[in-house]
Design a protein around this motif. Structure first.
Motif, short mmCIF file in Angstrom:
data_model
loop_
_atom_site.label_atom_id
_atom_site.label_comp_id
_atom_site.label_asym_id
_atom_site.label_seq_id
_atom_site.Cartn_x
_atom_site.Cartn_y
_atom_site.Cartn_z
N PHE B 117 32.08 -5.43 -13.58
CA PHE B 117 31.11 -4.40 -13.98
C PHE B 117 30.73 -3.46 -12.85
O PHE B 117 29.97 -2.52 -13.05
CB PHE B 117 29.86 -5.00 -14.66
N MET B 118 31.28 -3.68 -11.65
CA MET B 118 31.06 -2.72 -10.58
C MET B 118 32.18 -1.69 -10.51
O MET B 118 32.06 -0.67 -9.86
CB MET B 118 30.93 -3.45 -9.23
N MET B 119 33.30 -2.00 -11.16
CA MET B 119 34.37 -1.00 -11.14
C MET B 119 34.07 0.06 -12.20
O MET B 119 33.39 -0.20 -13.18
CB MET B 119 35.75 -1.65 -11.36
N PRO B 120 34.53 1.30 -11.98
CA PRO B 120 34.24 2.34 -12.96
C PRO B 120 34.81 1.96 -14.33
O PRO B 120 35.94 1.49 -14.40
CB PRO B 120 34.97 3.56 -12.41
N PRO B 121 34.05 2.14 -15.43
CA PRO B 121 34.59 1.87 -16.76
C PRO B 121 35.89 2.64 -17.00
O PRO B 121 36.78 2.13 -17.69
CB PRO B 121 33.49 2.35 -17.70
N VAL B 122 35.99 3.80 -16.40
CA VAL B 122 37.21 4.60 -16.56
C VAL B 122 38.41 3.85 -15.97
O VAL B 122 39.49 3.84 -16.56
CB VAL B 122 37.02 5.98 -15.89
N VAL B 123 38.22 3.21 -14.84
CA VAL B 123 39.30 2.43 -14.23
C VAL B 123 39.64 1.24 -15.12
O VAL B 123 40.82 0.92 -15.34
CB VAL B 123 38.93 1.97 -12.81
#
Lengths: 275, 295
Positions: B117-123
């Motif tokens: 949940f810290m990575m961009p949702p887009v990624v």
């Protein structure tokens, strides 16, 4: 007695198994993304998928060669650092005032941005920014992203300021310190770690934010996240470069989040949970 | 110090406090309050194809009631919301219990657990797009290994919403788990000891004691997730843009496309105000629920 010890060991073993399963499910997709980014182009799309391969940096080279990846990265950095700085500049004094006076409506007002869909603001911003010719400017992007960072700064710092004993301030007041002086000279050094956590969280969420840059940026100011479409377009046949882009975009937030993992959850819930 | 001098310092202090919150308040009014009021006004406007706007009264809202895409979007939004929320709460509570009984949790493990949940949702969307590719993706290969039929995942009109719910749950279940873990750690140990002495089974203890005590924390997690789930955007927009067809056209995606692909700003405003009302309504409802389960 041995029976109970056996059951105990059995339960502990079962728990470890579940922990490992959860860990694999959580980690596997990310590991797959990173692995794919180092695969030679013919192996990325190999079927059945391969786990063993000779790693290469070709995909990263390809990415910087075929897309303006570095200038997108610079745009992301400008918007993220700018909006984080603005969030801190406005948020630190506001959090201090809210904590001191217990008048909480300014903090609650900023929460509206945490709840309403971004498009609700984006529609009027688009009309307004277009009228003054600011679409595509860094200023418009930084202002819009500060809407994300400001509530994070305020709500992460509130409990920190609340934690300072009142007597510290009262002593300073008796000495004739002005409120502003108390904030900068006395309170701020005491909540330095809180400021660091709020800055990192603000940075991460501003970096990750997609919607605003999608409309408010142009070819020159496009952020990495908003440029993701370009990489998918490029990557329809080039999964390796796509995964290299995904890995690089995810790297800054992941590294920063690891630094503050201990305080992260209580910060993310904006004060709703003390973790 | 005389009385007048005291009130004088107090007045000065109030003024200084107001000055400290002023930048944040002015910024929020300029960037949020005023634009939202402007959106309300835009909702009463109609924009012609040449960009000319004119007053339309409630036309946008009556259009909304008879718009099939709106009702479809509402249905998709609610389906995605319910499916994701149930998945994340059930697995989040499970994961929290597992983590709680692991006792010692090294920082590195925690870092790994927060990474989704810290990575961009887009990624996350880009990553799953490759994993879930119908012909060459790793997901279908794994299904095949277990003798299961392959799926079209995001390319299937039927499976696209469950697939998006699965991706979002991969991202946010650890977050729910860490919130619930915080709740577990703050429960008084004495209640477990009492249950153990009474000879209650672990399952009974969980059902009768742990779960009711955890409910307020779970509802808090539900509120935080609902706000994001009802305005779901990033993962859908990066993977399907609402497709295939209109199978993942949530209200937020639909409103965005009406506004910025068809440039019907007036109707998009009406759609977004409706969605905002739904989000605030859900938060209020959950807040009441939290009051009801508080202890």
């Amino acid at each position: 007695m041995t029976d109970a010890a056996n059951t105990d060991r059995w339960i502990r073993w079962l728990n470890t198994v579940q922990l490992v399963i959860a860990g694999v499910l959580i980690m596997a997709p990310t590991v797959w993304m990173v692995l794919s980014s180092f695969k030679p182009s013919f192996e990325v799309t190999a079927y059945p998928p391969t786990l063993i391969f000779s790693p290469t940096l070709d995909n990263y080279v390809e990415l910087t060669r075929t897309t303006p990846f570095l200038s997108y990265a610079l745009n992301s950095l400008i918007v993220t650092v700018g909006s984080t700085a603005l969030g801190l500049l406005f948020g630190i004094p506001a959090a201090f005032a809210v904590s001191w006076t217990r008048i909480s409506w300014p903090a609650i007002l900023t929460l509206a941005a945490r709840m309403a869909p971004g498009t609700l603001f984006l529609l009027p911003w688009y009309v307004m920014f277009r009228q003054v010719g600011m679409i595509g400017s860094y200023t418009a992007l930084i202002l819009s992203h500060a809407v994300i960072t400001l509530p994070i700064v305020i709500w992460v710092l509130l409990p920190s300021f609340d934690g300072i004993p009142r007597s510290v301030f009262e002593a300073a007041q008796v000495d004739g310190c002005s409120v502003t002086r108390i904030l900068w000279r006395i309170a701020l050094p005491l909540v330095a770690s809180g400021v660091a956590v709020s800055a990192i969280l603000a940075f991460v969420f501003s970096w990750n934010y997609f919607l605003f840059a999608l409309v408010l940026s142009n070819g020159d100011t496009k952020t990495l996240i908003a440029a993701a479409f370009n990489f998918i377009g490029e990557g329809s046949t080039q999964w390796g470069a796509l995964m290299a882009a995904a890995t690089l975009i995810a790297l800054p937030p992941l590294v920063l989040a690891a630094l503050v993992q201990r305080w992260l959850v209580s910060g993310l819930t904006l004060g709703a949970v003390k973790g | 110090m005389s009385d007048t001098a005291a009130t004088l310092t107090q007045d000065r202090q109030k003024l200084e406090m107001a000055a400290l919150s002023a930048p944040a308040v002015i910024f929020t009014v300029a960037m949020i309050a005023f634009p939202v009021i402007y959106t309300v006004w835009l909702g009463f406007q109609t924009f012609s194809s040449t960009g000319k706007q004119s007053f339309a009264g409630l036309a946008n809202y009556s259009k909304l009631i008879s718009d099939y895409e709106f009702w479809h979007g509402l249905w998709i939004t609610i389906a995605l919301f319910v499916l994701s929320l149930v998945l994340q709460l059930v697995f989040g509570v499970w994961l929290a219990l597992v983590l709680f009984h692991a006792k010692r949790l090294p920082g590195i493990v925690r870092s790994l657990f927060i990474s989704p949940f810290m990575m961009p949702p887009v990624v996350a969307g880009m990553m799953w797009l490759v994993i879930l590719d119908p012909s060459l993706g790793a997901a279908n290969y794994i299904l095949q290994l277990f003798g299961l039929p392959p799926s079209d995942w995001l390319a299937s009109p039927i499976w696209v919403i469950p697939t998006v719910a699965l991706i979002d749950s991969w991202q946010w279940t650890p977050y729910v788990a860490l919130i619930v873990l915080g709740g577990l750690q703050s429960l008084p140990p004495s209640v477990y000891e009492a249950a153990q002495i009474d000879g209650a089974s672990p399952f009974k203890t969980f059902q009768r004691i742990t779960l009711p005590l955890l409910l307020p924390t779970i509802v808090t997690a539900a509120i935080l997730r609902s706000v994001d789930l009802l305005r779901f955007f990033d993962i859908i927009y990066i993977t399907t843009q609402g497709g295939p067809g209109n199978a993942s056209n949530t209200l937020n995606i639909y409103g965005f496309r009406v506004g910025f692909e068809f440039f019907n700003i007036g109707y998009a405003s009406a759609l977004m105000l409706t969605l905002t009302a739904i989000v605030f309504g859900a938060v209020l409802a959950f807040n009441r629920l939290r009051g009801a389960v508080a202890w």
